[in-house]
Design an enzyme around this catalytic site. Structure first.
Site, PDB file in Angstrom:
ATOM      1  N   LYS A 145       0.898  -1.377  -0.141  1.00 30.79           N
ATOM      2  CA  LYS A 145      -0.067   0.075   0.061  1.00 30.79           C
ATOM      3  C   LYS A 145       0.811   1.407  -0.064  1.00 30.79           C
ATOM      4  O   LYS A 145       1.655   1.346   1.057  1.00 30.79           O
ATOM      5  CB  LYS A 145      -0.821  -0.041   1.149  1.00 30.79           C
ATOM      6  CG  LYS A 145      -1.721   1.090   1.069  1.00 30.79           C
ATOM      7  CD  LYS A 145      -2.666   1.173   2.404  1.00 30.79           C
ATOM      8  CE  LYS A 145      -3.567   2.320   2.474  1.00 30.79           C
ATOM      9  NZ  LYS A 145      -4.627   2.118   3.711  1.00 30.79           N
TER      10      LYS A 145
ATOM     11  N   LYS B 267      -2.207  -1.435  -3.852  1.00 30.55           N
ATOM     12  CA  LYS B 267      -3.156  -0.262  -3.690  1.00 30.55           C
ATOM     13  C   LYS B 267      -2.464   1.143  -3.756  1.00 30.55           C
ATOM     14  O   LYS B 267      -1.234   0.972  -3.012  1.00 30.55           O
ATOM     15  CB  LYS B 267      -3.630  -0.351  -2.283  1.00 30.55           C
ATOM     16  CG  LYS B 267      -4.733   0.897  -2.105  1.00 30.55           C
ATOM     17  CD  LYS B 267      -5.220   0.751  -0.844  1.00 30.55           C
ATOM     18  CE  LYS B 267      -6.215   1.748  -0.396  1.00 30.55           C
ATOM     19  NZ  LYS B 267      -6.616   1.873   0.814  1.00 30.55           N
TER      20      LYS B 267
HETATM   21  C1  PBG Z   1      -7.161   3.765   5.441  1.00 27.64           C
HETATM   22  C2  PBG Z   1      -7.667   3.423   3.893  1.00 27.64           C
HETATM   23  C3  PBG Z   1      -7.539   4.033   2.972  1.00 27.64           C
HETATM   24  C4  PBG Z   1      -8.087   3.402   2.113  1.00 27.64           C
HETATM   25  C5  PBG Z   1      -8.559   2.372   2.232  1.00 27.64           C
HETATM   26  N1  PBG Z   1      -8.326   2.118   3.741  1.00 27.64           N
HETATM   27  C6  PBG Z   1      -7.064   5.411   3.138  1.00 27.64           C
HETATM   28  C7  PBG Z   1      -5.715   6.020   3.399  1.00 27.64           C
HETATM   29  O1  PBG Z   1      -4.855   5.139   3.662  1.00 27.64           O
HETATM   30  O2  PBG Z   1      -5.523   7.116   3.888  1.00 27.64           O
HETATM   31  C8  PBG Z   1      -8.141   4.011   0.874  1.00 27.64           C
HETATM   32  C9  PBG Z   1      -9.270   3.903   0.009  1.00 27.64           C
HETATM   33  C10 PBG Z   1      -9.529   4.715  -1.282  1.00 27.64           C
HETATM   34  O3  PBG Z   1      -8.989   6.005  -1.668  1.00 27.64           O
HETATM   35  O4  PBG Z   1     -10.485   4.241  -2.318  1.00 27.64           O
HETATM   36  N2  PBG Z   1      -6.920   2.638   6.370  1.00 27.64           N
END
Ligand code: PBG
Length: 335
Positions: free
Chosen positions: A202, A256
């Site tokens: 991520k 991601k």
């Molecule tokens: C946070 C989380 C995020 C997303 C999913 N879980 C955002 C972040 O890390 O700030 C992002 C999903 C998206 O942008 O569609 N745990």
């Protein structure tokens, strides 16, 4: 594999593109409804939907309406729905206790969906940010995001979700050691069949902006997430993280964001052959929807092309806010 072909004119690539029949026969990848995981946003109340301004077409839903949405998704053949709660500012604290409250919004929604639509798999988000007055995925002390103490919280959160009936847990926090800790706790508590889909690679991405609006985390977040999420310049590190999470007991792994990281999807799939997923995140959705609503691109065609890209890159499935629209298009034979 080394694809070969004869020299022109013996080889004419257009032969296999000449008709729908030959194009179908020579198609390498396919997109089906079974490849889709639908992320949905939850809010308090009954009969409530709240539009998310930066994600046209996406709404937050109260628990009763998320059950209806799950029914619709299941009727279209979508295998899984993934829950994200919008938490009111007054419920957020620095110790994030709401995250493992058995009656928090997510846990209530899990129980309601599993009671009404048991056939759809319910996936959750395991991270503290919706419940954290600091907006971060981990506990914050003196400006530092604590790792090991956060993992203890994540384990409590994961157990509460498993207890509520979640089928797939999605740790999205990027703390070190969380997959092993969660897996051990699940085994010890008898939740042997709860799957973990690790947000293994991520990245610290600008494409999460609309999501943070959707869950109400934008206002709370100070600074950025670069001390725990990955540097977008890195690729080998993603493989090390995926390997670590698989070895610690993750059943599935995720890359991601999605479209800007298709190279990572391909490397992960080729290296490990594990069930691999991409998250087409909020900013990707907003870009495609925004352009489509302005009439600058064909919304349905660009959506389907973007989803096929994940399949071509080796993904087994994709988390996408387009899941419902895509499922309808696929079922109507337009994909
Ligand atoms: C946070 C989380 C995020 C997303 C999913 N879980 C955002 C972040 O890390 O700030 C992002 C999903 C998206 O942008 O569609 N745990």
């Amino acid at each position: 594999m080394r694809p070969i072909s004869a020299a022109f004119p013996a080889a004419r690539f257009r032969r296999l593109r000449a008709s729908p029949a030959l194009r179908a026969l020579s198609q390498e990848n396919s997109l089906s409804v079974g490849d889709l995981i639908w992320p949905v946003f939850l809010c308090d109340g009954v009969g409530v939907t709240q539009p998310v301004a930066s994600m046209p077409g996406v709404v937050r839903r109260s628990v009763d309406l998320v059950v209806k949405a799950a029914e619709e998704a299941a009727s279209l053949g979508i295998p899984a729905i993934c829950l994200f709660p919008y938490t009111l500012p007054e419920v957020k604290t620095a110790d994030c206790v709401e995250a493992w409250n058995p009656d928090n919004l997510t846990n209530r929604a899990i129980r309601a969906i599993k009671a009404a639509v048991p056939e759809i798999a319910v996936m959750t988000d395991v991270a503290l940010d919706p419940y954290n007055s600091n907006g971060h995925d981990g506990l914050v002390v003196d400006g530092h995001i604590l790792n090991d103490e956060t993992v203890e919280c994540l384990v409590r959160m994961a157990l509460a979700q498993a207890e509520s009936g979640a089928d797939i847990l999605g740790p999205s926090d990027m703390m070190d050691g969380r997959i092993g800790a969660i897996r051990q706790a699940l085994e010890a508590a008898g939740h042997k069949h709860v799957a973990i889909l690790s947000y293994a690679a991520k990245y610290a991405s600008a494409f999460y902006g609309p999501f943070r609006d959707a869950v109400g985390a934008s206002g709370a977040l100070k600074g950025d997430k670069k001390t725990y999420q990955m540097n977008p310049a890195n690729s080998d590190e993603a493989l090390r993280l995926v390997e670590r999470d698989l070895m610690a007991g993750a059943d599935m792994v995720m890359v991601k964001p999605g479209m800007p990281y298709l190279d990572i999807c391909r490397r992960v799939k080729d290296t490990f052959g594990a069930p691999t997923y991409a998250y087409q995140v909020s900013g990707e959705y907003a870009m495609l929807k925004g352009a489509a609503l302005n009439g600058w691109i064909d919304g349905e065609k660009s959506m389907l092309e973007s989803l096929m890209a994940f399949r071509r890159a080796g993904c087994d499935g994709v988390l996408t806010y387009f899941a419902l629209e895509a499922a309808r298009a696929i079922r109507a034979g337009r994909a």
